[in-house]
Design a protein around this motif. Structure first.
Motif, PDB file in Angstrom:
ATOM      1  N   VAL A 210       0.851  -1.180   0.000  1.00 16.16           N
ATOM      2  CA  VAL A 210       0.000   0.000   0.000  1.00 16.16           C
ATOM      3  C   VAL A 210       0.893   1.237   0.000  1.00 16.16           C
ATOM      4  O   VAL A 210       1.903   1.289   0.702  1.00 16.16           O
ATOM      5  N   GLN A 211       0.538   2.199  -0.831  1.00 12.78           N
ATOM      6  CA  GLN A 211       1.302   3.441  -0.911  1.00 12.78           C
ATOM      7  C   GLN A 211       0.412   4.614  -0.535  1.00 12.78           C
ATOM      8  O   GLN A 211      -0.791   4.623  -0.821  1.00 12.78           O
ATOM      9  N   LYS A 212       1.017   5.564   0.093  1.00  6.36           N
ATOM     10  CA  LYS A 212       0.301   6.794   0.413  1.00  6.36           C
ATOM     11  C   LYS A 212      -0.085   7.481  -0.892  1.00  6.36           C
ATOM     12  O   LYS A 212       0.732   7.567  -1.816  1.00  6.36           O
ATOM     13  N   HIS A 213      -1.340   7.888  -1.009  1.00  2.80           N
ATOM     14  CA  HIS A 213      -1.760   8.551  -2.244  1.00  2.80           C
ATOM     15  C   HIS A 213      -0.968   9.848  -2.411  1.00  2.80           C
ATOM     16  O   HIS A 213      -1.031  10.745  -1.568  1.00  2.80           O
ATOM     17  N   THR A 214      -0.216   9.915  -3.463  1.00  2.00           N
ATOM     18  CA  THR A 214       0.578  11.100  -3.767  1.00  2.00           C
ATOM     19  C   THR A 214       0.069  11.689  -5.067  1.00  2.00           C
ATOM     20  O   THR A 214       0.117  11.039  -6.112  1.00  2.00           O
ATOM     21  N   THR A 215      -0.438  12.891  -4.988  1.00  6.17           N
ATOM     22  CA  THR A 215      -0.952  13.534  -6.188  1.00  6.17           C
ATOM     23  C   THR A 215       0.221  13.943  -7.070  1.00  6.17           C
ATOM     24  O   THR A 215       1.039  14.778  -6.671  1.00  6.17           O
ATOM     25  N   LEU A 216       0.314  13.334  -8.221  1.00 10.69           N
ATOM     26  CA  LEU A 216       1.415  13.622  -9.134  1.00 10.69           C
ATOM     27  C   LEU A 216       1.299  15.036  -9.681  1.00 10.69           C
ATOM     28  O   LEU A 216       0.235  15.671  -9.631  1.00 10.69           O
ATOM     29  N   SER A 217       2.391  15.516 -10.228  1.00  9.24           N
ATOM     30  CA  SER A 217       2.354  16.828 -10.866  1.00  9.24           C
ATOM     31  C   SER A 217       1.542  16.766 -12.151  1.00  9.24           C
ATOM     32  O   SER A 217       1.335  15.697 -12.726  1.00  9.24           O
ATOM     33  N   LYS A 218       1.086  17.931 -12.579  1.00  7.31           N
ATOM     34  CA  LYS A 218       0.306  18.022 -13.816  1.00  7.31           C
ATOM     35  C   LYS A 218       1.052  18.833 -14.857  1.00  7.31           C
ATOM     36  O   LYS A 218       1.942  19.627 -14.555  1.00  7.31           O
ATOM     37  N   SER A 219       0.667  18.601 -16.103  1.00  4.23           N
ATOM     38  CA  SER A 219       1.238  19.358 -17.216  1.00  4.23           C
ATOM     39  C   SER A 219       0.156  19.590 -18.258  1.00  4.23           C
ATOM     40  O   SER A 219      -0.862  18.895 -18.276  1.00  4.23           O
ATOM     41  N   THR A 220       0.394  20.565 -19.092  1.00  4.85           N
ATOM     42  CA  THR A 220      -0.552  20.881 -20.156  1.00  4.85           C
ATOM     43  C   THR A 220      -0.360  19.938 -21.325  1.00  4.85           C
ATOM     44  O   THR A 220       0.773  19.670 -21.736  1.00  4.85           O
ATOM     45  N   VAL A 221      -1.452  19.430 -21.863  1.00  3.67           N
ATOM     46  CA  VAL A 221      -1.409  18.590 -23.053  1.00  3.67           C
ATOM     47  C   VAL A 221      -2.321  19.180 -24.110  1.00  3.67           C
ATOM     48  O   VAL A 221      -3.302  19.858 -23.789  1.00  3.67           O
ATOM     49  N   PHE A 222      -1.974  18.925 -25.359  1.00  2.00           N
ATOM     50  CA  PHE A 222      -2.797  19.409 -26.467  1.00  2.00           C
ATOM     51  C   PHE A 222      -3.852  18.376 -26.806  1.00  2.00           C
ATOM     52  O   PHE A 222      -3.573  17.183 -26.893  1.00  2.00           O
ATOM     53  N   HIS A 223      -5.073  18.837 -27.003  1.00  2.00           N
ATOM     54  CA  HIS A 223      -6.195  17.988 -27.371  1.00  2.00           C
ATOM     55  C   HIS A 223      -6.939  18.668 -28.511  1.00  2.00           C
ATOM     56  O   HIS A 223      -6.947  19.899 -28.614  1.00  2.00           O
ATOM     57  N   GLN A 224      -7.555  17.874 -29.370  1.00  2.00           N
ATOM     58  CA  GLN A 224      -8.263  18.446 -30.518  1.00  2.00           C
ATOM     59  C   GLN A 224      -9.368  19.407 -30.086  1.00  2.00           C
ATOM     60  O   GLN A 224      -9.781  20.279 -30.852  1.00  2.00           O
ATOM     61  N   LYS A 225      -9.858  19.270 -28.856  1.00  2.00           N
ATOM     62  CA  LYS A 225     -10.904  20.171 -28.359  1.00  2.00           C
ATOM     63  C   LYS A 225     -10.337  21.334 -27.552  1.00  2.00           C
ATOM     64  O   LYS A 225     -11.093  22.184 -27.084  1.00  2.00           O
ATOM     65  N   GLY A 226      -9.051  21.356 -27.380  1.00  2.00           N
ATOM     66  CA  GLY A 226      -8.443  22.428 -26.614  1.00  2.00           C
ATOM     67  C   GLY A 226      -7.324  21.897 -25.752  1.00  2.00           C
ATOM     68  O   GLY A 226      -7.006  20.713 -25.768  1.00  2.00           O
ATOM     69  N   PHE A 227      -6.725  22.774 -24.954  1.00  2.00           N
ATOM     70  CA  PHE A 227      -5.649  22.371 -24.068  1.00  2.00           C
ATOM     71  C   PHE A 227      -6.228  21.882 -22.753  1.00  2.00           C
ATOM     72  O   PHE A 227      -7.128  22.509 -22.189  1.00  2.00           O
ATOM     73  N   GLN A 228      -5.689  20.785 -22.276  1.00  7.98           N
ATOM     74  CA  GLN A 228      -6.193  20.175 -21.056  1.00  7.98           C
ATOM     75  C   GLN A 228      -5.040  19.840 -20.135  1.00  7.98           C
ATOM     76  O   GLN A 228      -3.870  20.009 -20.488  1.00  7.98           O
TER      77      GLN A 228
END
Length: 862
Positions: free
Chosen positions: A418-436
């Motif tokens: 079992v691991q402590k829930h660690t919220t990973l870092s986020k980054s911007t990705v390109f999507h056909q409907k916009g940036f997410q």
């Protein structure tokens, strides 16, 4: 709308900075960028959103056309999908890279010392630094590996570490992938494709190159070879059904080494050899992508079909190096993560530079209850799980999923961590409907031979959904190109590759066989398409359903060539042309159908894709896609014209493959095996037509009146054999059966004749040659069988048996040594055709026997 406006207008506005560290932005309120992206984004910002959509389509198209895929598990079903690459890079600055370099070096050295210890002295267990059951009860701890020496004491030549940031931006190790590290060639492909689309970005910034990664990997592998004199290295893959097989092909190509399957290797006298068309070739280093337990059915799992029998015996004798070493799987167990800091301190006397995500064992039921009562704060993983399988992410799971998972853990809690829930870092990705926004994690690769090296080539993976921290590619995740900003230049390890001796191109026996059958199956597809086109032409309508005696012979010919019960098809409810099309083209239950043969061809090509040029592979992929566009699929009417038009496309894509093989293929030795298969199939095609028509023609030739009515039949047969235009050019309108059959059987001036094709086969066999030490009797060689077939082709008197023409035509004089083996009186039409058929089948088998190189058996011969 520019890049930053588009980004801010989409899911970034829902981003809570308290939830995760953002790789791109310092502040979303004023759109403040991190330093690493301050110059990158303005350049990307110059591109309109529509322009970026076009670029993304280009990237997706290139990945699909080149066959860059990854296996994905969808609802329990394995499917191959194109690799996903995002347009926005993931940037690591110089200081960050140096920290990761120090941390991964410390980690890989400690784990390597740990493996050396547990298989020899076991100090760490005797000193009770970690519980001995953690190691000794692990199924990946192989007792057969105790006291087995590995070169340079390096168990872990190649390592991969999954590293992410916590909410404060600190690096944490999520997992140690040190037994079978994967993915580096995907990272190279990411750079190659993104550089093509954003060349100005790469010209402006100092981004560390990734092209040396495979050269350094190969150098590391060779440093640990049992011999120093230019050792042979191979990459051992489980095969095309492995989710990362595409990556195996890419990596083998990048390193310039053979990609082998278990059936390509054979053990003799405690040495490993690969079966090549030149004979058995010794293997010194095996970079394996097969788990320890399956790699040798003699020493480990006896029912394994993925292993090489006797391989571990060769390791024991020091005659081959396996990387990473057999037995190293225990170092990848997640049950070690709670103790990794103790392991580092014990062996290196240092404090850990990179921390792991807090990980715990289910050592008692009280703790287990606590975890499930607070499940939103935890992630539960199987200690030997890979590819994101069997993981429970508490805050992303339903009550029912949690309860079901709890029952699994209760039944065998030793198999989970079992691991402590660690919220990973986020980054911007390109999507056909916009940036997410997506969660990200980066895999860094280390090499440990004489020296340690952290590769600039890293694979950043992104989650499939914004709400999930699951970043595994096998669960639908994507990737980013990873930019390491101008670290200090290391010593040039590339120079060593220049000094390596060049090695003669090796063709594995399996590769030769796959190429041979690829040529055959694709030619069969062409045959079926051509047969149907002829069947739908105007000439056949004169014969179908009529009382003409040639009808039965013609139907027999069509049935033999397509595997379809053609006569029965004319009695179905559907029009005959639709029934014929469904059975000869669409029906996958018919092994001779066009669909079946295209799939057979694709399966053979998939296994050897790294030997084919890109144009050849694209032609095959387009042919496969074209099969899904069957006439009538869009509620269009199905008539003969629409079917004929569709069949032209099949012919086009099939011929474009052969054209690409001639125009864009540098390796003529590979091409020759495709041509062998194609020519064998041409011979088989001709003889199939001869067998189904020759007795009918001999019977009809007894009457001049009947002979005069054979013109429509002869035209159809010539068209089926794709020889009609050649015949018209030679004989104009003289449709005498003798002329027709002489041209397709014994006319050496016609390139498509049987004897001419057999001569081409002999020439190709001569050009390929053989260095095999296996002695074969002369009468069993393919060349000798070609000579016998040519002799038998001339032995039947075509002129006096199938023609009563008054024209004086003298058959070509046959040399005495080429006479048929039997007396002339025994050469009856059926006897003659059957022997030609049997001879071609024997020829194909003997060709494969020559290049299979399965020599005398040994205790470990597959």
């Amino acid at each position: 709308m520019n890049f930053e406006e588009q980004t801010h207008s989409h899911s970034i506005k829902n981003y809570n900075p308290d939830e995760s560290f953002h790789e791109v932005h310092l502040s979303l309120e004023n759109n403040q960028l991190r330093k690493e992206y301050e110059e990158i984004f303005p350049l990307v910002n110059k591109e309109s959103f529509e322009r970026l959509k076009i670029i993304k389509k280009k990237v997706d198209f290139v990945l699909k056309e080149q066959g860059i895929t990854f296996g994905e598990n969808l609802s329990g079903n394995f499917v191959e999908r194109p690799w996903y690459l995002d347009l926005i890079p993931h940037v690591i600055n110089e200081q960050e890279f140096l920290q990761i370099e120090k941390g991964t070096k410390q980690r890989i050295l400690a784990l390597n010392l740990f493996l050396n210890d547990i298989y020899f002295e076991k100090k760490i267990l005797r000193d009770k630094i970690i519980p001995k059951e953690i190691v000794l009860s692990d199924p990946n701890y192989l007792r057969d590996c105790q006291n087995v020496k590995v070169p340079l004491d390096r168990y872990l030549l190649i390592g991969a570490f999954d590293i992410a940031r916590d909410v404060n931006g600190n690096f944490l190790v999520v997992d140690d992938n040190v037994s079978i590290p994967s993915g580096i060639s995907y990272a190279i492909i990411n750079r190659q494709i993104l550089r093509q689309q954003f060349s100005t970005l790469f010209d402006k910034f100092q981004i560390s190159p990734v092209w040396d990664a495979t050269s350094i990997m190969l150098k590391t592998l060779k440093e640990c070879a049992p011999k120093d004199d230019n050792p042979t290295v191979v990459l051992l893959s489980p095969g095309i059904y492995n989710e990362a097989y595409s990556e195996h092909e890419l990596l083998a190509n990048k390193m310039g080494i053979p990609l082998v399957l278990p059936k390509d290797l054979i053990v003799k006298e405690n040495y490993v050899y690969m079966k090549t068309v030149q004979g058995l070739s010794r293997v010194d280093v095996i970079y394996r992508r097969i788990q320890d337990y399956y790699i040798d059915p003699v020493s480990f799992f006896q029912d394994s079909v993925l292993g090489v029998p006797g391989l571990f015996s060769c390791v024991r004798y020091g005659n081959v190096t396996v990387a990473n070493a057999i037995g190293s799987g225990v170092a990848s167990s997640k049950s070690l993560l709670p103790f990794i800091e103790k392991i580092i301190r014990f062996y290196l006397k240092e404090e850990p530079i990179l921390k792991s995500i807090p990980t715990f064992l289910f050592d008692n039921n009280k703790f287990l209850d606590h975890v499930f009562e607070n499940i939103n704060d935890y992630v539960i993983k199987p200690k030997h799980g890979t590819g994101g399988n069997g993981i429970l992410i508490g805050r992303e799971s339903s009550k029912e999923e949690i309860q079901n998972f709890k029952e699994k853990v209760l039944s065998d809690k030793e198999e989970y961590v079992v691991q402590k829930h660690t919220t990973l870092s986020k980054s911007t990705v390109f999507h056909q409907k916009g940036f997410q926004e997506r969660f990200v994690e980066t895999r860094f690769y280390t090499f440990l031979g004489h020296d340690f090296y952290l590769s600039n080539c890293a694979l950043t993976r992104v989650s499939k959904e914004e709400s999930s921290v699951m970043v595994c590619n096998s669960k639908g995740g994507g990737s980013k190109d990873t930019w390491v900003q101008a670290p200090k230049q290391k010593n040039s390890l590339l120079q060593t590759s220049v000094l390596m001796k060049t090695r003669k191109n090796i063709i594995l026996s399996r590769v030769a066989e796959s190429l041979f059958w690829l040529g055959r199956y694709l030619n069969r597809s062409l045959t079926t398409a051509n047969v149907l086109q002829v069947a739908y032409s105007s000439e056949i309508d004169v014969l179908l359903g009529s009382e003409d005696p040639s009808y039965t012979s013609l139907i027999k010919t069509l049935s033999k060539l397509t595997g379809s019960p053609v006569k029965k098809l004319f009695k179905t409810v559907d029009p005959w042309h639709v029934s014929f099309f469904k059975d000869a083209v669409v029906d996958s239950r018919n092994p001779y159908s066009l669909r079946s043969n295209v799939h057979y061809a694709i399966n053979n090509a998939r296994e050897i894709q790294n030997y084919l040029s890109n144009d050849m592979w694209v032609s095959l992929r387009k042919l496969l896609e074209y099969l899904s566009e069957l006439p009538g699929s869009n509620n269009q009417s199905i008539n003969i014209d629409s079917l004929s038009e569709w069949l032209k496309g099949v012919v086009h894509y099939s011929q474009s493959f052969y054209g690409a093989s001639l125009d864009t293929f540098a390796r003529q030795d590979i091409l020759q095996f495709i041509q062998l298969g194609r020519n064998i199939e041409r011979c088989s095609y001709i003889i199939t037509v001869i067998k189904s028509t020759i007795q009918f023609l001999v019977k009809q030739a007894n009457s001049k009146e009947e002979l005069a009515n054979l013109q429509p039949f002869i035209i159809v047969i010539l068209k089926i054999l794709d020889s009609h235009e050649a015949f018209q050019n030679e004989y104009q309108s003289a449709y005498d059966p003798y002329f027709a059959y002489k041209m397709v059987i014994t006319d050496k001036s016609y390139s498509g004749s049987l004897v001419n094709t057999l001569d081409r086969i002999k020439k190709i066999l001569s050009e390929i040659g053989t260095d095999s030490t296996v002695l074969v009797q002369e009468e069993e060689t393919p060349e000798y069988i070609c000579d016998i077939l040519i002799s038998r082709a001339f032995a039947f008197d075509l002129k006096n048996n199938i023609s009563r023409s008054e024209q004086n035509i003298t058959p070509k004089k046959i040399k005495k040594q080429d006479q048929f083996l039997y007396s002339k009186d025994e050469v009856k039409p059926g006897f003659w055709a059957n022997h030609l058929r049997a001879g071609i089948d024997l020829l194909g088998n003997k060709i494969m026997d020559r290049y299979s190189n399965i020599s005398s058996s040994s205790p470990f011969t597959v």
